[in-house]
Scaffold this active site. Structure first.
Site, PDB file in Angstrom:
ATOM      1  N   ARG A  41      35.485  13.069  13.380  1.00 55.61           N
ATOM      2  CA  ARG A  41      35.434  12.079  12.809  1.00 55.61           C
ATOM      3  C   ARG A  41      36.421  11.085  13.383  1.00 55.61           C
ATOM      4  O   ARG A  41      37.500  10.993  13.077  1.00 55.61           O
ATOM      5  CB  ARG A  41      35.799  12.012  11.193  1.00 55.61           C
ATOM      6  CG  ARG A  41      35.588  10.815  10.512  1.00 55.61           C
ATOM      7  CD  ARG A  41      35.903  11.123   8.761  1.00 55.61           C
ATOM      8  NE  ARG A  41      35.628   9.895   8.206  1.00 55.61           N
ATOM      9  CZ  ARG A  41      35.779   9.868   6.990  1.00 55.61           C
ATOM     10  NH1 ARG A  41      36.132  11.064   6.177  1.00 55.61           N
ATOM     11  NH2 ARG A  41      35.464   8.791   6.289  1.00 55.61           N
ATOM     12  N   LEU A  71      42.734  18.419  15.622  1.00 53.55           N
ATOM     13  CA  LEU A  71      42.651  19.446  14.745  1.00 53.55           C
ATOM     14  C   LEU A  71      41.518  19.401  13.716  1.00 53.55           C
ATOM     15  O   LEU A  71      41.603  18.444  12.865  1.00 53.55           O
ATOM     16  CB  LEU A  71      43.780  19.840  14.154  1.00 53.55           C
ATOM     17  CG  LEU A  71      45.030  20.300  14.992  1.00 53.55           C
ATOM     18  CD1 LEU A  71      46.470  20.394  13.891  1.00 53.55           C
ATOM     19  CD2 LEU A  71      44.825  21.621  15.697  1.00 53.55           C
ATOM     20  N   ASP A  72      40.742  20.123  13.850  1.00 55.42           N
ATOM     21  CA  ASP A  72      39.417  20.155  12.541  1.00 55.42           C
ATOM     22  C   ASP A  72      40.023  20.757  11.529  1.00 55.42           C
ATOM     23  O   ASP A  72      40.357  22.006  11.291  1.00 55.42           O
ATOM     24  CB  ASP A  72      38.427  20.931  13.208  1.00 55.42           C
ATOM     25  CG  ASP A  72      37.140  20.814  11.939  1.00 55.42           C
ATOM     26  OD1 ASP A  72      37.314  20.217  10.871  1.00 55.42           O
ATOM     27  OD2 ASP A  72      35.978  21.404  12.459  1.00 55.42           O
ATOM     28  N   LEU A  73      40.320  19.968  10.285  1.00 54.97           N
ATOM     29  CA  LEU A  73      40.888  20.283   9.258  1.00 54.97           C
ATOM     30  C   LEU A  73      40.213  21.236   8.177  1.00 54.97           C
ATOM     31  O   LEU A  73      40.701  21.730   7.282  1.00 54.97           O
ATOM     32  CB  LEU A  73      41.654  19.131   8.374  1.00 54.97           C
ATOM     33  CG  LEU A  73      42.582  18.359   9.107  1.00 54.97           C
ATOM     34  CD1 LEU A  73      43.356  17.374   8.132  1.00 54.97           C
ATOM     35  CD2 LEU A  73      43.941  19.243   9.575  1.00 54.97           C
ATOM     36  N   GLY A 137      38.296   0.830  -0.991  1.00 52.62           N
ATOM     37  CA  GLY A 137      38.801  -0.326  -0.860  1.00 52.62           C
ATOM     38  C   GLY A 137      39.326  -1.024   0.395  1.00 52.62           C
ATOM     39  O   GLY A 137      39.516   0.191   1.388  1.00 52.62           O
ATOM     40  N   HIS A 138      39.626  -2.215   0.625  1.00 51.17           N
ATOM     41  CA  HIS A 138      40.150  -2.345   1.781  1.00 51.17           C
ATOM     42  C   HIS A 138      41.030  -3.806   1.575  1.00 51.17           C
ATOM     43  O   HIS A 138      41.209  -4.026   0.385  1.00 51.17           O
ATOM     44  CB  HIS A 138      39.057  -3.144   2.933  1.00 51.17           C
ATOM     45  CG  HIS A 138      38.438  -1.812   3.634  1.00 51.17           C
ATOM     46  ND1 HIS A 138      39.371  -1.064   4.556  1.00 51.17           N
ATOM     47  CD2 HIS A 138      37.275  -1.293   3.719  1.00 51.17           C
ATOM     48  CE1 HIS A 138      38.467  -0.256   5.128  1.00 51.17           C
ATOM     49  NE2 HIS A 138      37.082  -0.522   4.726  1.00 51.17           N
ATOM     50  N   ASP A 139      42.039  -4.213   2.581  1.00 48.02           N
ATOM     51  CA  ASP A 139      43.078  -5.229   2.190  1.00 48.02           C
ATOM     52  C   ASP A 139      42.452  -6.301   1.296  1.00 48.02           C
ATOM     53  O   ASP A 139      43.171  -6.755   0.469  1.00 48.02           O
ATOM     54  CB  ASP A 139      43.363  -5.619   3.588  1.00 48.02           C
ATOM     55  CG  ASP A 139      44.588  -6.586   3.658  1.00 48.02           C
ATOM     56  OD1 ASP A 139      45.698  -5.807   3.579  1.00 48.02           O
ATOM     57  OD2 ASP A 139      44.569  -7.644   3.529  1.00 48.02           O
ATOM     58  N   TYR A 142      42.493  -5.396  -2.270  1.00 48.49           N
ATOM     59  CA  TYR A 142      43.653  -5.287  -2.730  1.00 48.49           C
ATOM     60  C   TYR A 142      44.414  -6.536  -3.162  1.00 48.49           C
ATOM     61  O   TYR A 142      45.011  -6.692  -3.887  1.00 48.49           O
ATOM     62  CB  TYR A 142      44.673  -4.367  -1.789  1.00 48.49           C
ATOM     63  CG  TYR A 142      43.770  -3.160  -1.287  1.00 48.49           C
ATOM     64  CD1 TYR A 142      42.976  -2.323  -2.302  1.00 48.49           C
ATOM     65  CD2 TYR A 142      44.123  -2.615  -0.105  1.00 48.49           C
ATOM     66  CE1 TYR A 142      42.364  -1.343  -1.642  1.00 48.49           C
ATOM     67  CE2 TYR A 142      43.343  -1.187   0.438  1.00 48.49           C
ATOM     68  CZ  TYR A 142      42.634  -0.774  -0.414  1.00 48.49           C
ATOM     69  OH  TYR A 142      42.015   0.526   0.001  1.00 48.49           O
ATOM     70  N   ASP A 168      47.588  -3.849   3.881  1.00 51.55           N
ATOM     71  CA  ASP A 168      47.919  -2.583   4.503  1.00 51.55           C
ATOM     72  C   ASP A 168      48.975  -2.368   4.889  1.00 51.55           C
ATOM     73  O   ASP A 168      49.748  -1.304   4.941  1.00 51.55           O
ATOM     74  CB  ASP A 168      46.675  -2.578   5.717  1.00 51.55           C
ATOM     75  CG  ASP A 168      45.443  -2.522   5.321  1.00 51.55           C
ATOM     76  OD1 ASP A 168      45.006  -2.227   4.080  1.00 51.55           O
ATOM     77  OD2 ASP A 168      44.739  -2.583   6.334  1.00 51.55           O
TER      78      ASP A 168
END
Length: 382
Positions: A41, A71-73, A137-139, A142, A168
């Site tokens: 991703r 790293l694949d978490l 949500g985004h800036d 907010y 942000d």
């Protein structure tokens, strides 16, 4: 000279802007930062145009001085690796929705059981609690919910679309850095880390400052163009003859008198008209007519001879190449890799210290998972 935060090690799981900008500040001040990215991703900052030197400029900037590791978490082996390494770190920054790190087995309680000194900062839109905590949500959302846009802009028009990401950065990044460093200081006495919950909406709401004080304690309703600082007085922007703008901000009496003299507008000081909403409706058109009579360059030449808080509204490229930017070192040239003679111009850290230095080692470099496994500490060239 040494960097201020050279003893701190940060593991940053965040993407996009708020978390990475917070860890950029820490890295510029000397902290060793490993930025964990997903191999499946992609961080959208890697795809954001424009590109320079083969990378997205935003990604190069935000990952300055950091080592990035893929790293694949979702791989249990990588979770085990992180738990193995976590005792070497002071700070974790993450920006997933609430509950994600817990499902991965990387939540604060789990990692603090391994490293009790760990300071763990979560940055989200609406915080870890409350009815909004799981909402996207985004800036724009907010600052809307924080009430800022309700008293910004012009009457009878849409709120302005800001040129910066206020929630942000001012909400998320800066408050995260403040919270983290406060926890670092507290750890000196307690010996323990702690969990920090940063809601970008909570933290941008505090920027209402004087307007919120008026509403809460003064029982006053605020709206666009009704206050001294949001267009309700002559403190405003005025268009010049060539379609540019001047910012006139001298609300103190001595500056008002100076402006009145320069513009030959005695109405500005008669009856203190500039500070009342109704009177502003009278004097602002008079000011606009005067400013519209000359070009921006002409007004810059005139106002450069007077100290009345009058400045040109600059385009960003003009600002970044201005005399002020050069004098104060806004732009720094950062090596493309450690030790490289090829550089990329970027915004520098603006905090000036008398004794300690900031670092600009490289625009970002990859760290192999195997190399990370073998390391007991990260090298710091500063």
């Amino acid at each position: 000279m040494s960097t201020l935060l050279h003893s701190l090690k940060v593991l940053d799981f965040s993407t996009l802007l708020p978390g990475p900008f917070a860890s950029l500040y820490l890295a510029d001040l000397g902290a060793e930062v490993v930025h964990v990215e997903s191999p499946t991703r992609i961080d959208l900052m890697r795809t954001l145009e424009p590109f320079a030197n083969g990378q997205a400029t935003a990604h190069s900037y935000l990952n300055r001085n950091k080592q990035s590791i893929s790293l694949d978490l979702k791989d249990p082996a990588n979770i085990a690796l992180i738990k193995q390494k976590i005792s070497q770190y002071d700070i974790v920054i993450e920006q997933f929705r609430p509950g994600v790190m817990q499902r991965l087995g990387l939540d604060y309680a789990t990692l603090a059981a391994i490293n009790p000194r760990l300071i763990y900062c979560s940055i989200t839109g609406y915080g870890q609690t409350g009815s909004y905590k799981d909402k996207a949500g985004h800036d724009l959302n907010y600052v809307a919910l924080a009430g800022i846009m309700g008293h910004s802009g012009r009457q009878n028009s849409a709120p302005p679309a800001l040129g910066i990401q206020m929630a942000d950065v001012a909400g998320g990044s800066f408050h995260a850095v403040m919270g983290i460093l406060a926890a670092v200081i507290e750890r000196h006495s307690s010996g323990l880390g702690q969990y920090i919950d940063i809601s970008m909406t909570d933290c941008v709401a505090i920027l209402n400052t004087m307007a919120a004080a008026a509403v809460l304690a003064g029982n006053t309703k605020v709206s666009p163009e009704t206050g001294a600082l949001n267009g309700g007085s002559f403190y405003d922007y005025y268009q010049t003859q060539d379609g540019r703008y001047m910012a006139l901000g001298g609300i103190e009496p001595q500056f008002v008198r100076g402006l009145a003299e320069i513009l030959q507008l005695p109405e500005l000081v008669e009856g203190n008209k500039s500070f009342a909403e109704m009177d502003a409706k009278v004097v602002k058109p008079l000011i606009q007519a005067k400013i519209a009579s000359k070009t921006l360059a002409e007004w810059q030449a005139i106002f450069s001879q007077h100290d009345v808080c009058a400045e040109a509204v600059l385009a960003l490229d003009e600002a970044l190449h201005s005399e002020l930017a050069r004098e104060r070192g806004w732009v720094v040239n950062v090596p493309l890799s450690q030790g490289s003679t090829h550089t990329e111009p970027q915004l520098g850290c603006p905090i000036q210290f008398s004794r300690s230095q900031k670092r600009y080692d490289f625009v970002g470099q990859a760290l192999d998972a195997g190399t990370w496994t073998e390391q007991t500490t990260l090298s710091n060239s500063a």
